[in-house]
Design an enzyme around this catalytic site. Structure first.
Site, PDB file in Angstrom:
ATOM      1  N   ASP A  74      31.432  30.349  30.873  1.00 19.65           N
ATOM      2  CA  ASP A  74      31.566  30.867  32.233  1.00 19.65           C
ATOM      3  C   ASP A  74      30.589  32.022  32.443  1.00 19.65           C
ATOM      4  O   ASP A  74      30.977  33.172  32.663  1.00 19.65           O
ATOM      5  CB  ASP A  74      33.004  31.309  32.498  1.00 19.65           C
ATOM      6  CG  ASP A  74      33.301  31.419  33.993  1.00 19.65           C
ATOM      7  OD1 ASP A  74      32.408  31.075  34.792  1.00 19.65           O
ATOM      8  OD2 ASP A  74      34.411  31.844  34.343  1.00 19.65           O
ATOM      9  N   ASN A 138      42.097  31.951  34.290  1.00 19.93           N
ATOM     10  CA  ASN A 138      42.570  33.256  34.758  1.00 19.93           C
ATOM     11  C   ASN A 138      41.876  33.727  36.032  1.00 19.93           C
ATOM     12  O   ASN A 138      42.025  34.872  36.439  1.00 19.93           O
ATOM     13  CB  ASN A 138      42.392  34.312  33.655  1.00 19.93           C
ATOM     14  CG  ASN A 138      40.926  34.567  33.324  1.00 19.93           C
ATOM     15  OD1 ASN A 138      40.037  33.822  33.739  1.00 19.93           O
ATOM     16  ND2 ASN A 138      40.666  35.607  32.555  1.00 19.93           N
ATOM     17  N   HIS A 139      41.133  32.859  36.684  1.00 15.64           N
ATOM     18  CA  HIS A 139      40.457  33.235  37.920  1.00 15.64           C
ATOM     19  C   HIS A 139      41.455  33.357  39.072  1.00 15.64           C
ATOM     20  O   HIS A 139      42.457  32.652  39.111  1.00 15.64           O
ATOM     21  CB  HIS A 139      39.381  32.202  38.274  1.00 15.64           C
ATOM     22  CG  HIS A 139      38.273  32.150  37.278  1.00 15.64           C
ATOM     23  ND1 HIS A 139      37.520  31.006  37.056  1.00 15.64           N
ATOM     24  CD2 HIS A 139      37.783  33.077  36.423  1.00 15.64           C
ATOM     25  CE1 HIS A 139      36.614  31.257  36.118  1.00 15.64           C
ATOM     26  NE2 HIS A 139      36.761  32.502  35.721  1.00 15.64           N
ATOM     27  N   HIS A 241      30.979  40.135  33.850  1.00 15.48           N
ATOM     28  CA  HIS A 241      31.458  40.544  32.530  1.00 15.48           C
ATOM     29  C   HIS A 241      31.292  39.463  31.458  1.00 15.48           C
ATOM     30  O   HIS A 241      31.849  39.586  30.373  1.00 15.48           O
ATOM     31  CB  HIS A 241      32.909  41.057  32.584  1.00 15.48           C
ATOM     32  CG  HIS A 241      33.899  40.097  33.166  1.00 15.48           C
ATOM     33  ND1 HIS A 241      34.767  40.430  34.178  1.00 15.48           N
ATOM     34  CD2 HIS A 241      34.177  38.821  32.860  1.00 15.48           C
ATOM     35  CE1 HIS A 241      35.539  39.412  34.479  1.00 15.48           C
ATOM     36  NE2 HIS A 241      35.200  38.421  33.686  1.00 15.48           N
ATOM     37  N   ASN A 242      30.532  38.416  31.765  1.00 10.52           N
ATOM     38  CA  ASN A 242      30.121  37.426  30.758  1.00 10.52           C
ATOM     39  C   ASN A 242      28.614  37.215  30.895  1.00 10.52           C
ATOM     40  O   ASN A 242      28.167  36.444  31.743  1.00 10.52           O
ATOM     41  CB  ASN A 242      30.816  36.070  30.970  1.00 10.52           C
ATOM     42  CG  ASN A 242      32.251  36.041  30.483  1.00 10.52           C
ATOM     43  OD1 ASN A 242      32.832  37.065  30.145  1.00 10.52           O
ATOM     44  ND2 ASN A 242      32.842  34.862  30.459  1.00 10.52           N
ATOM     45  N   SER A 279      46.497  47.472  39.114  1.00 14.22           N
ATOM     46  CA  SER A 279      45.092  47.496  38.720  1.00 14.22           C
ATOM     47  C   SER A 279      44.599  48.933  38.857  1.00 14.22           C
ATOM     48  O   SER A 279      45.194  49.726  39.593  1.00 14.22           O
ATOM     49  CB  SER A 279      44.248  46.570  39.604  1.00 14.22           C
ATOM     50  OG  SER A 279      44.672  45.225  39.501  1.00 14.22           O
ATOM     51  N   HIS A 297      37.871  44.486  30.778  1.00 11.65           N
ATOM     52  CA  HIS A 297      37.689  43.793  32.058  1.00 11.65           C
ATOM     53  C   HIS A 297      39.015  43.363  32.660  1.00 11.65           C
ATOM     54  O   HIS A 297      39.055  42.770  33.736  1.00 11.65           O
ATOM     55  CB  HIS A 297      36.769  42.580  31.884  1.00 11.65           C
ATOM     56  CG  HIS A 297      37.419  41.357  31.300  1.00 11.65           C
ATOM     57  ND1 HIS A 297      38.122  41.377  30.124  1.00 11.65           N
ATOM     58  CD2 HIS A 297      37.455  40.070  31.744  1.00 11.65           C
ATOM     59  CE1 HIS A 297      38.568  40.157  29.859  1.00 11.65           C
ATOM     60  NE2 HIS A 297      38.183  39.347  30.825  1.00 11.65           N
ATOM     61  N   GLY A 298      40.100  43.644  31.983  1.00 12.50           N
ATOM     62  CA  GLY A 298      41.411  43.277  32.486  1.00 12.50           C
ATOM     63  C   GLY A 298      42.481  43.641  31.471  1.00 12.50           C
ATOM     64  O   GLY A 298      42.249  44.465  30.577  1.00 12.50           O
ATOM     65  N   ALA A 299      43.641  43.008  31.597  1.00 10.86           N
ATOM     66  CA  ALA A 299      44.759  43.336  30.709  1.00 10.86           C
ATOM     67  C   ALA A 299      44.622  42.662  29.343  1.00 10.86           C
ATOM     68  O   ALA A 299      45.023  43.227  28.331  1.00 10.86           O
ATOM     69  CB  ALA A 299      46.075  42.934  31.368  1.00 10.86           C
TER      70      ALA A 299
END
Length: 382
Positions: A74, A138-139, A241-242, A279, A297-299
């Protein structure tokens, strides 16, 4: 940085705290990745969790060569945050949920797609039908409300008004990134590419095209949703973030890969929790080379996807899971996916963000809470 940056080997560290959920399997993958040819340093973020061979929530710095497999399929996955003109105090959830509509399929407005492609320098690739769609996994797209303000002046500088809803879009390059990685793996497996070769140049050209595609996709998702709910908006930030890029770490020139890691050298970023959690909008406080100029970038996941439904389906129905403890709603008509993406499957966002704060990497600007999260109206497509 205190005790918040822990070394797990001579070339691997992780940003964590005693309150952060951290799997041994993820740390083992981090150490294994640090031993790849040319790899100089790897850094796990507080949202680190095991991936398919390589950990997610990490950054990797190599010299002489780079690894497409570390970027993953991705390419360009990231997040865009939009300020809307929708007053939070007047939004009715029933009406908002109805107006959001269905954005699973291709956009009808082909002229809007063509204009966005031209604006973002996206060339035809055969994946145009995916533009303006979120995808699976997770999008998501999420309308949010500012809950707590820590730095009013910083919010004002970004153009964020706490009285109005925000829209966060998390998506990437859809099938295009998958095709690019598959071509590389079919030809060369998981081997790295020598930086000065024709193969490397070809991959980087395709990689950069996927970054532009991903950016364009997030812009169209936001525009599509805003049009559906009859609102206007302005993009506040958009960050990948990728991806992989040329970088200098501690004066050494090489290649910085991010796999589920947010750059800390591009200004303020939003770090989302699960669909039932807060968030945080944060601002990097310094450029830390030890942690490879990166942030969470997230949890980050706690549970593997295959375990989620078995753990939860006797406790909550899919309908019940469409409501969260924070009073928000989740649109997800894929009965498997709604369990896979349950809040319980993720780390608590407070533990992730506080590890970054403790390490002296960020300061808090604001906290937001979900209002309405869009995943899919039907069976989510790849």
């Amino acid at each position: 940085m205190g005790n918040f940056v822990k070394h797990v080997s001579d070339r691997a560290c992780v940003v964590t705290s005693d309150a952060t959920w951290m799997e041994d399997a993820a740390l083992a993958q981090l150490v294994t990745t640090s031993q790849l040819q040319g790899m100089q340093r790897v850094a796990g973020m507080p949202d680190l969790h095991p991936g398919r061979g390589y950990p997610v929530g990490a950054a990797f710095f190599s010299t002489q060569m780079f690894y497409p497999a570390l970027v993953g399929n991705d390419i360009g996955c990231g997040m865009a945050l939009w300020q809307t003109d929708m007053r939070a105090s007047t939004v009715k959830l029933d009406k908002l949920e109805k107006r959001v509509g269905n954005i699973d399929g291709p956009m009808d407005d082909t002229a809007a797609v063509a204009q966005a492609m031209a604006r973002c320098d996206v060339l035809p690739s055969g994946h145009e039908a995916s533009l303006g769609t979120i995808g699976s996994g997770n999008h998501f797209a999420e309308f949010q409300q500012v809950d707590t303000v820590n730095a009013p002046e910083a919010l004002a500088a970004l153009g964020i008004d706490k009285q109005h809803l925000l829209l966060l879009v998390h998506s990437g390059s859809r099938g295009l990134g998958e095709r690019i990685l598959r071509q590389h793996v079919d030809a060369l497996g998981h081997r790295g590419l020598q930086a000065d070769t024709a193969e490397a140049a070809d991959y980087l050209a395709q990689h950069d095209a996927a970054l532009r595609f991903a950016h364009c996709n997030r812009q169209l998702v936001a525009q599509r949703l805003l049009a559906n709910v009859r609102a206007d908006g302005r993009c506040v930030l958009d960050v990948h973030h990728n991806f992989v890029e040329s970088a200098s770490i501690h004066g050494q020139v090489g290649w910085l890969h991010r796999k589920g890691a947010t750059p800390s050298d591009q200004g303020a970023v939003l770090i989302p929790g699960s669909r039932g959690d807060y968030s945080y909008l944060v601002r990097p406080t310094r450029l830390c080379h030890d942690t490879l100029l990166s942030l969470a970038h997230g949890a980050g996941r706690k549970w593997i996807r295959s375990a989620c439904k078995d753990r939860l389906f006797k406790l909550m129905t899919p309908t019940q899971m469409g409501r969260t403890a924070l009073g928000s709603r989740v649109i997800c008509n894929d009965k498997q996916l709604i369990y896979e993406e349950a809040p319980q499957a993720y780390k608590g966002i407070d533990s992730v963000v506080q590890a970054l704060v403790g390490a002296g990497l960020v300061e808090l600007l604001a906290r937001t809470k979900p209002v309405l999260t869009y995943k899919t109206r039907g069976e989510c497509c790849e």
